[in-house]
Design an enzyme around this catalytic site. Structure first.
Site, PDB file in Angstrom:
ATOM      1  N   ASP A  45      21.591-115.890   5.321  1.00  0.00           N
ATOM      2  CA  ASP A  45      21.979-117.254   5.681  1.00  0.00           C
ATOM      3  C   ASP A  45      21.924-117.398   7.191  1.00  0.00           C
ATOM      4  OD1 ASP A  45      22.502-118.004   3.019  1.00  0.00           O
ATOM      5  OD2 ASP A  45      24.503-117.128   3.119  1.00  0.00           O
ATOM      6  N   TYR A  47      26.936-120.602   9.979  1.00  0.00           N
ATOM      7  CA  TYR A  47      27.300-119.317   9.379  1.00  0.00           C
ATOM      8  C   TYR A  47      27.860-118.331  10.415  1.00  0.00           C
ATOM      9  CZ  TYR A  47      24.405-121.232   5.650  1.00  0.00           C
ATOM     10  OH  TYR A  47      23.870-122.052   4.674  1.00  0.00           O
ATOM     11  N   CYS A  89      26.407-115.730  -3.737  1.00  0.00           N
ATOM     12  CA  CYS A  89      27.322-115.257  -2.708  1.00  0.00           C
ATOM     13  C   CYS A  89      26.586-114.252  -1.839  1.00  0.00           C
ATOM     14  CB  CYS A  89      28.578-114.624  -3.310  1.00  0.00           C
ATOM     15  SG  CYS A  89      29.698-113.945  -2.058  1.00  0.00           S
ATOM     16  N   CYS A 122      38.800-101.666   9.209  1.00  0.00           N
ATOM     17  CA  CYS A 122      39.636-102.163  10.310  1.00  0.00           C
ATOM     18  C   CYS A 122      41.071-101.744  10.042  1.00  0.00           C
ATOM     19  CB  CYS A 122      39.552-103.683  10.392  1.00  0.00           C
ATOM     20  SG  CYS A 122      40.608-104.405  11.672  1.00  0.00           S
ATOM     21  N   GLU A 139      30.986-123.425   8.699  1.00  0.00           N
ATOM     22  CA  GLU A 139      31.564-123.401   7.351  1.00  0.00           C
ATOM     23  C   GLU A 139      32.771-122.467   7.381  1.00  0.00           C
ATOM     24  OE1 GLU A 139      29.060-122.572   4.039  1.00  0.00           O
ATOM     25  OE2 GLU A 139      27.419-123.840   4.771  1.00  0.00           O
ATOM     26  N   TYR A 169      27.889-132.083   3.893  1.00  0.00           N
ATOM     27  CA  TYR A 169      27.253-130.769   3.815  1.00  0.00           C
ATOM     28  C   TYR A 169      25.801-130.845   4.283  1.00  0.00           C
ATOM     29  CZ  TYR A 169      25.537-126.384   1.810  1.00  0.00           C
ATOM     30  OH  TYR A 169      24.969-125.145   1.633  1.00  0.00           O
TER      31      TYR A 169
END
Length: 216
Positions: free
Chosen positions: A133, A138, A201, A210, A98, A86
């Site tokens: 992030d 990402y 998170c 969608c 990730e 990591y």
């Protein structure tokens, strides 16, 4: 500081990537919630799928909550460094993303439904970042395990682009490619938000819907 951040937004090359190691890093022996073995094996009648949507902690939780998803795991893929850690991935010197790799039962949940969760669950227009992030790890990505998955993913992209454009968003930056080697992330990353319910998170969608069934 700005130069360091900008470097994290640039893809490393195969020649300049960290070398990694021949031995896989240790990970959890079983899924924290289901207690099923954490393995790359796919049972008969099931399929694998893999997505990158930002920090893999929140991404994994999105998918383990879906009926028909049999197993989830987090790790690294689409880069150059063999068996990365990591800490190495966070340097942006491995090229890896990730990701969550999942095993699902197509008789219960379709791949198109997984794609819907993918497109709605993050902002696929942000390039090498997701929210706060920032970095190549990402980026948005769909990594396919069959021609049918590739066709479904590629068919869904222009449909979602039309919806995003109408809502004022820019161009989709999602990469769609055949699934490269998946490297397991460390033990503590697996099902992180089940072990740490109040953990970080940063995942957030665009609010754009969608349509289901836009694939093959």
């Amino acid at each position: 500081m700005f130069l360091f951040k900008s470097k994290k937004m640039e893809m490393v090359t195969a020649q300049t990537a960290l070398p990694g190691r021949a031995t896989p890093i240790p990970t959890a022996p079983e899924h924290f919630l289901s207690h099923r073995p954490l393995t790359l094996d796919v049972p008969d009648g099931m399929e694998a799928a893999m997505f990158g949507m930002g920090c893999f902690w929140g991404v994994e939780r999105k998918f383990w909550l879906l009926d028909g998803v049999w197993l989830t795991m987090v790790g690294y893929t689409a880069g150059y460094t063999e068996n990365p850690t990591y800490e190495e991935v966070c340097t942006a010197q491995t090229g890896h993303n990730e990701v969550v790799r999942l095993v699902f039962d197509p008789s219960v949940i379709s791949y198109e439904t997984l794609l819907k969760e993918f497109w709605e669950g993050h902002d696929p227009t942000q390039g090498m970042r997701q929210g706060n992030d920032a970095g190549t790890q990402y980026r948005s990505g769909i990594y396919t395990y069959s021609d049918a998955q590739k066709a479904a993913a590629e068919a869904s992209k222009p449909v979602m682009q039309e919806r995003l454009t109408a809502a004022g968003f820019g161009a989709i930056t999602t990469e769609i490619k055949a699934a490269p080697t998946f490297y397991f992330a460390e033990d503590y990353h697996q099902q992180y938000l089940a072990k740490n319910p109040h953990g970080y998170c940063g995942l957030g969608g665009t609010g754009v819907t969608c349509p289901i069934g836009v694939g093959a």
